[in-house]
Design a protein around this motif. Structure first.
Motif, PDB file in Angstrom:
ATOM      1  N   VAL A   3      -4.654   4.284  11.184  1.00 15.73           N
ATOM      2  CA  VAL A   3      -4.941   4.160   9.750  1.00 15.73           C
ATOM      3  C   VAL A   3      -6.415   3.797   9.614  1.00 15.73           C
ATOM      4  O   VAL A   3      -6.853   2.776  10.121  1.00 15.73           O
ATOM      5  N   HIS A   4      -7.168   4.664   8.928  1.00 12.59           N
ATOM      6  CA  HIS A   4      -8.582   4.377   8.666  1.00 12.59           C
ATOM      7  C   HIS A   4      -8.728   4.139   7.175  1.00 12.59           C
ATOM      8  O   HIS A   4      -8.501   5.042   6.369  1.00 12.59           O
ATOM      9  N   ARG A   5      -9.111   2.916   6.797  1.00 15.36           N
ATOM     10  CA  ARG A   5      -9.127   2.544   5.386  1.00 15.36           C
ATOM     11  C   ARG A   5     -10.400   2.968   4.656  1.00 15.36           C
ATOM     12  O   ARG A   5     -10.478   2.844   3.436  1.00 15.36           O
ATOM     13  N   GLY A   6     -11.391   3.437   5.392  1.00 18.79           N
ATOM     14  CA  GLY A   6     -12.598   3.949   4.746  1.00 18.79           C
ATOM     15  C   GLY A   6     -13.432   2.896   4.052  1.00 18.79           C
ATOM     16  O   GLY A   6     -14.116   3.187   3.061  1.00 18.79           O
ATOM     17  N   MET A   7     -13.398   1.657   4.552  1.00 19.14           N
ATOM     18  CA  MET A   7     -14.123   0.575   3.878  1.00 19.14           C
ATOM     19  C   MET A   7     -15.628   0.796   3.878  1.00 19.14           C
ATOM     20  O   MET A   7     -16.309   0.521   2.879  1.00 19.14           O
ATOM     21  N   GLU A   8     -16.168   1.283   4.999  1.00 17.22           N
ATOM     22  CA  GLU A   8     -17.619   1.494   5.065  1.00 17.22           C
ATOM     23  C   GLU A   8     -18.049   2.534   4.033  1.00 17.22           C
ATOM     24  O   GLU A   8     -19.035   2.339   3.313  1.00 17.22           O
ATOM     25  N   LYS A   9     -17.327   3.629   3.948  1.00 22.19           N
ATOM     26  CA  LYS A   9     -17.658   4.693   2.997  1.00 22.19           C
ATOM     27  C   LYS A   9     -17.529   4.192   1.562  1.00 22.19           C
ATOM     28  O   LYS A   9     -18.372   4.505   0.698  1.00 22.19           O
ATOM     29  N   LEU A  10     -16.486   3.429   1.298  1.00 18.20           N
ATOM     30  CA  LEU A  10     -16.274   2.886  -0.041  1.00 18.20           C
ATOM     31  C   LEU A  10     -17.422   1.970  -0.436  1.00 18.20           C
ATOM     32  O   LEU A  10     -17.963   2.061  -1.546  1.00 18.20           O
ATOM     33  N   ALA A  11     -17.816   1.078   0.470  1.00 15.81           N
ATOM     34  CA  ALA A  11     -18.898   0.134   0.175  1.00 15.81           C
ATOM     35  C   ALA A  11     -20.214   0.855  -0.056  1.00 15.81           C
ATOM     36  O   ALA A  11     -20.969   0.524  -0.984  1.00 15.81           O
ATOM     37  N   GLU A  12     -20.497   1.849   0.790  1.00 15.22           N
ATOM     38  CA  GLU A  12     -21.767   2.557   0.687  1.00 15.22           C
ATOM     39  C   GLU A  12     -21.828   3.464  -0.534  1.00 15.22           C
ATOM     40  O   GLU A  12     -22.903   3.720  -1.078  1.00 15.22           O
ATOM     41  N   SER A  13     -20.684   3.967  -0.985  1.00 13.69           N
ATOM     42  CA  SER A  13     -20.657   4.963  -2.057  1.00 13.69           C
ATOM     43  C   SER A  13     -20.483   4.367  -3.440  1.00 13.69           C
ATOM     44  O   SER A  13     -21.054   4.876  -4.419  1.00 13.69           O
ATOM     45  N   ARG A  14     -19.688   3.286  -3.559  1.00  8.15           N
ATOM     46  CA  ARG A  14     -19.246   2.877  -4.894  1.00  8.15           C
ATOM     47  C   ARG A  14     -19.525   1.423  -5.244  1.00  8.15           C
ATOM     48  O   ARG A  14     -19.420   1.046  -6.423  1.00  8.15           O
ATOM     49  N   MET A  15     -19.837   0.580  -4.287  1.00  6.00           N
ATOM     50  CA  MET A  15     -19.865  -0.857  -4.552  1.00  6.00           C
ATOM     51  C   MET A  15     -21.285  -1.411  -4.518  1.00  6.00           C
ATOM     52  O   MET A  15     -22.164  -0.880  -3.840  1.00  6.00           O
ATOM     53  N   THR A  16     -21.483  -2.523  -5.234  1.00 10.29           N
ATOM     54  CA  THR A  16     -22.756  -3.225  -5.198  1.00 10.29           C
ATOM     55  C   THR A  16     -22.718  -4.276  -4.088  1.00 10.29           C
ATOM     56  O   THR A  16     -21.645  -4.620  -3.561  1.00 10.29           O
ATOM     57  N   ILE A  17     -23.871  -4.811  -3.778  1.00  9.02           N
ATOM     58  CA  ILE A  17     -23.978  -5.771  -2.681  1.00  9.02           C
ATOM     59  C   ILE A  17     -23.090  -6.983  -2.904  1.00  9.02           C
ATOM     60  O   ILE A  17     -22.501  -7.514  -1.962  1.00  9.02           O
ATOM     61  N   ASN A  18     -22.952  -7.456  -4.148  1.00 11.72           N
ATOM     62  CA  ASN A  18     -22.162  -8.661  -4.407  1.00 11.72           C
ATOM     63  C   ASN A  18     -20.686  -8.370  -4.652  1.00 11.72           C
ATOM     64  O   ASN A  18     -19.893  -9.290  -4.843  1.00 11.72           O
ATOM     65  N   GLN A  19     -20.290  -7.106  -4.642  1.00 13.03           N
ATOM     66  CA  GLN A  19     -18.862  -6.778  -4.658  1.00 13.03           C
ATOM     67  C   GLN A  19     -18.289  -6.697  -3.249  1.00 13.03           C
ATOM     68  O   GLN A  19     -17.102  -6.956  -3.030  1.00 13.03           O
ATOM     69  N   ILE A  20     -19.137  -6.360  -2.294  1.00 14.14           N
ATOM     70  CA  ILE A  20     -18.656  -6.116  -0.929  1.00 14.14           C
ATOM     71  C   ILE A  20     -18.078  -7.362  -0.253  1.00 14.14           C
ATOM     72  O   ILE A  20     -17.155  -7.229   0.559  1.00 14.14           O
ATOM     73  N   PRO A  21     -18.548  -8.605  -0.553  1.00 13.54           N
ATOM     74  CA  PRO A  21     -17.888  -9.759   0.095  1.00 13.54           C
ATOM     75  C   PRO A  21     -16.381  -9.794  -0.113  1.00 13.54           C
ATOM     76  O   PRO A  21     -15.631 -10.215   0.773  1.00 13.54           O
ATOM     77  N   PHE A  22     -15.923  -9.341  -1.280  1.00 12.07           N
ATOM     78  CA  PHE A  22     -14.488  -9.373  -1.567  1.00 12.07           C
ATOM     79  C   PHE A  22     -13.754  -8.257  -0.818  1.00 12.07           C
ATOM     80  O   PHE A  22     -12.569  -8.403  -0.475  1.00 12.07           O
ATOM     81  N   LEU A  23     -14.448  -7.156  -0.555  1.00 11.54           N
ATOM     82  CA  LEU A  23     -13.878  -6.106   0.291  1.00 11.54           C
ATOM     83  C   LEU A  23     -13.882  -6.546   1.750  1.00 11.54           C
ATOM     84  O   LEU A  23     -12.891  -6.362   2.468  1.00 11.54           O
ATOM     85  N   ALA A  24     -14.981  -7.149   2.189  1.00 13.94           N
ATOM     86  CA  ALA A  24     -15.081  -7.611   3.590  1.00 13.94           C
ATOM     87  C   ALA A  24     -13.988  -8.614   3.914  1.00 13.94           C
ATOM     88  O   ALA A  24     -13.462  -8.636   5.033  1.00 13.94           O
ATOM     89  N   GLU A  25     -13.628  -9.436   2.933  1.00 18.89           N
ATOM     90  CA  GLU A  25     -12.598 -10.451   3.175  1.00 18.89           C
ATOM     91  C   GLU A  25     -11.221  -9.837   3.390  1.00 18.89           C
ATOM     92  O   GLU A  25     -10.317 -10.493   3.900  1.00 18.89           O
ATOM     93  N   ARG A  26     -11.086  -8.568   3.045  1.00 19.70           N
ATOM     94  CA  ARG A  26      -9.804  -7.889   3.219  1.00 19.70           C
ATOM     95  C   ARG A  26      -9.757  -7.031   4.483  1.00 19.70           C
ATOM     96  O   ARG A  26      -8.801  -6.294   4.694  1.00 19.70           O
ATOM     97  N   ILE A  27     -10.778  -7.149   5.317  1.00 17.79           N
ATOM     98  CA  ILE A  27     -10.738  -6.461   6.608  1.00 17.79           C
ATOM     99  C   ILE A  27      -9.574  -6.985   7.436  1.00 17.79           C
ATOM    100  O   ILE A  27      -8.876  -6.225   8.100  1.00 17.79           O
ATOM    101  N   CYS A  28      -9.351  -8.289   7.379  1.00 17.07           N
ATOM    102  CA  CYS A  28      -8.264  -8.910   8.150  1.00 17.07           C
ATOM    103  C   CYS A  28      -7.415  -9.756   7.218  1.00 17.07           C
ATOM    104  O   CYS A  28      -7.945 -10.500   6.397  1.00 17.07           O
ATOM    105  N   GLY A  29      -6.109  -9.654   7.367  1.00 18.17           N
ATOM    106  CA  GLY A  29      -5.198 -10.430   6.543  1.00 18.17           C
ATOM    107  C   GLY A  29      -5.038 -11.863   6.972  1.00 18.17           C
ATOM    108  O   GLY A  29      -4.416 -12.655   6.265  1.00 18.17           O
TER     109      GLY A  29
END
Length: 542
Positions: A195-221
């Motif tokens: 399963v590849h969640r595409g987090m890097e692509k999502l962050a680079e394409s759609r998110m701002t720098i201060n939104q990514i901490p909340f995505l990064a926190e979901r890398i691991c449960g």
């Protein structure tokens, strides 16, 4: 020594400060530089492929080394010529996955790579499409192709035990193929990235720098906050942002609470795999106090949502400090009592001593991290070697054991929990007053940043390149399990099938430790068992 190695190999030093060296190395010198750095005790951390055409350049690989002796990370950049870069895997085994990932996701070829096969992309993915290239849309769904058929060679004297990959309980499907003669594992293969969640692509394409901490926190449960910290540190490094001291102490407190609840969860899983169900229940009982404590401090039992670039979102008052101390004091007593009992149970120790051994030389070559490395005699810990948050102001020990077996990895984590109690006590005693966030900063364009933390499973590394308009051009997080999983075949070969669950579980891999499996007679192709691995072992393991 590091600069001498770089200079004599015609490297151009782009950045050099107290924590990081970034250098550009000529294509033809890359393998020699990598070999010499590794010989100088710089272990391989990770590699990042980058499509730099948007920066008016080409395709490049950034190889990242960790020099514990000098307290620096060394980033080696090399550009591809005709989409080809010399492979360093022949001299550094730990670079295998990173180079293959760059082949899949960026399309760089690595000349001389011993295993130039797909790592992440599925077999039915079309040739020539590379998802992390800048001209590949984030929402593109290419049609599947018919994968090439693969014929397995069957040994009539072995039984194949495929562990995984799919089961409703798994949050990250993984697959092991174990080949058994009698009760002994004679070969082990691993295949992940189902399963590849595409987090890097999502962050680079759609998110701002201060939104990514909340995505990064979901890398691991389990240990997401440490990823959020590593990402924020990477941006703060790139933009030279000073974080208020109070915020650094609050990050440290939450990181150690996360370490404790992660290790206690792991102890419960290991005790369950060993059949010690009361130990499982007691460790999870203690863990529950820390989950509740995290909710008191952050509003959430997990995914705390506390980090922003430049600091944290919430302060900690005196009443919360007192609650933390009450829980730490009671939990310390309970934890010591449980492990005093465990160390007196010979039936448990026999299942862990001299089982799943990972020798130090192999561990260093692969680049394992965290308790897996420290259990094999490697004295490494990002909190000491590259101090971040408030760790440079605190005193604590890093436990190291030399035997490299399951028991060593258990003892390392046990002592780490005790040290975490002590770190929390120091943080609360020394917690300074003042601001909790610095919002007065500007993000430069195309600046490189690196953030590293010591997660419960080991070193997290986040690499990024900034972009205009408060965006990231490239972000690559590397979790510790990425470095530890390639060592499992070494631990498994020569061991009994009955010990496979606890050996796999001993590295605390970031997927469910209760895989359901099928046990197959390799000669007749007959399914002998479907269900939990431990029950299948009891039935067919000899």
């Amino acid at each position: 020594m590091i600069l001498d190695i770089l200079r004599k190999n015609d490297a151009e030093v782009i950045r050099h400060d107290e924590r990081l060296i970034i250098t550009s190395v000529p294509n033809e010198k890359l393998e020699e530089v990598a070999k010499e750095l590794f010989s100088a005790n710089c272990y391989y951390a990770t590699g990042v492929g980058v499509d730099e055409r948007g920066m008016s350049q080409g395709f490049a690989i950034y190889h990242i080394f960790n020099s514990e002796n000098e307290g620096k990370y060394i980033v080696i950049k090399t550009f591809a010529r005709n989409l080809t870069i010399p492979s360093i895997t022949p001299v550094i085994e730990g670079a295998n996955w990173a180079e293959r990932e760059a082949m899949d996701m960026i399309g760089i070829k690595f000349d001389g790579h011993p295993e130039p096969e797909r790592l992440i992309l599925p077999d039915d993915w079309p040739e020539g499409l590379h998802p992390l290239r800048k001209d590949f849309p984030y929402n593109k769904r290419p049609p599947s192709i018919k994968p090439k058929s693969r014929v397995k060679k069957k040994d009539p004297n072995t039984i194949e035990v495929p562990v995984g990959p799919y089961h409703p309980a798994l949050h990250e499907p993984e697959s092991f193929e174990l080949y058994i003669k009698g009760e002994e594992i004679v070969e082990a293969k691993y295949k992940g990235f189902h399963v590849h969640r595409g987090m890097e692509k999502l962050a680079e394409s759609r998110m701002t720098i201060n939104q990514i901490p909340f995505l990064a926190e979901r890398i691991c449960g389990i240990c997401g906050f440490t990823h959020s910290c590593a990402y924020c540190q990477a941006v703060e490094d790139a933009a030279k942002i000073d974080v208020p001291e109070r915020a650094l102490y609050i990050r440290t407190l939450l990181l150690e609470i996360e370490r404790i609840h992660s290790h206690l969860l792991w102890f419960g899983v290991v005790f369950h795999l060993l059949g010690f169900e009361s130990g499982f229940m007691h460790t999870w009982r203690i863990r529950e106090d820390f989950m509740n404590l995290a909710e008191v401090l952050t509003g959430n039992r997990k995914t705390y949502g506390m980090n922003l670039i430049g600091g944290v979102r919430r302060a900690i008052d005196e009443s919360k400090k007192r609650k933390v101390m009450r829980i730490v004091e009671g939990s310390k007593r309970d934890t010591v009592e449980i492990f005093d009992n465990v160390m007196g149970m010979r039936e448990l120790l026999n299942r862990m001593e001299n089982v799943g051994v990972l020798p130090k030389k192999e561990a260093r070559g692969i680049g394992v991290v965290g308790p897996t490395a420290r259990g094999s005699g490697i004295d490494t810990d990002v909190r000491i070697d590259h101090p971040y948050a408030a760790y440079g102001e605190l005193e604590f020990k890093v436990p190291v054991y030399k035997t490299g077996d399951v028991l060593s990895r258990v003892l390392v984590r046990y002592e780490e929990v005790l040290e975490s109690f002590w770190i929390i006590e120091q943080v609360l005693d020394q917690l300074p007053q003042g601001d909790i966030i610095n919002e007065n900063y500007k993000i430069p364009e195309f600046a490189i940043g690196l953030g590293a933390t010591e997660a419960p499973r080991g070193e997290d590394v986040h690499f990024l390149i900034t972009e205009r308009e408060n965006k990231v051009y490239r972000w690559h997080p590397r979790a510790p399990t990425y470095n530890n999983l390639p060592a499992l075949p070494i631990m498994l070969v020569g061991e009994k099938l009955a010990d496979a669950p606890v050996i796999i579980g001993s590295i605390d891999p970031c997927f469910s430790c209760t895989d359901h499996v099928s046990i197959i007679d390799a000669e007749r192709g007959k399914i002998l068992w479907k269900g939990p691995l431990n029950e299948g072992v009891r039935t067919w393991g000899g």
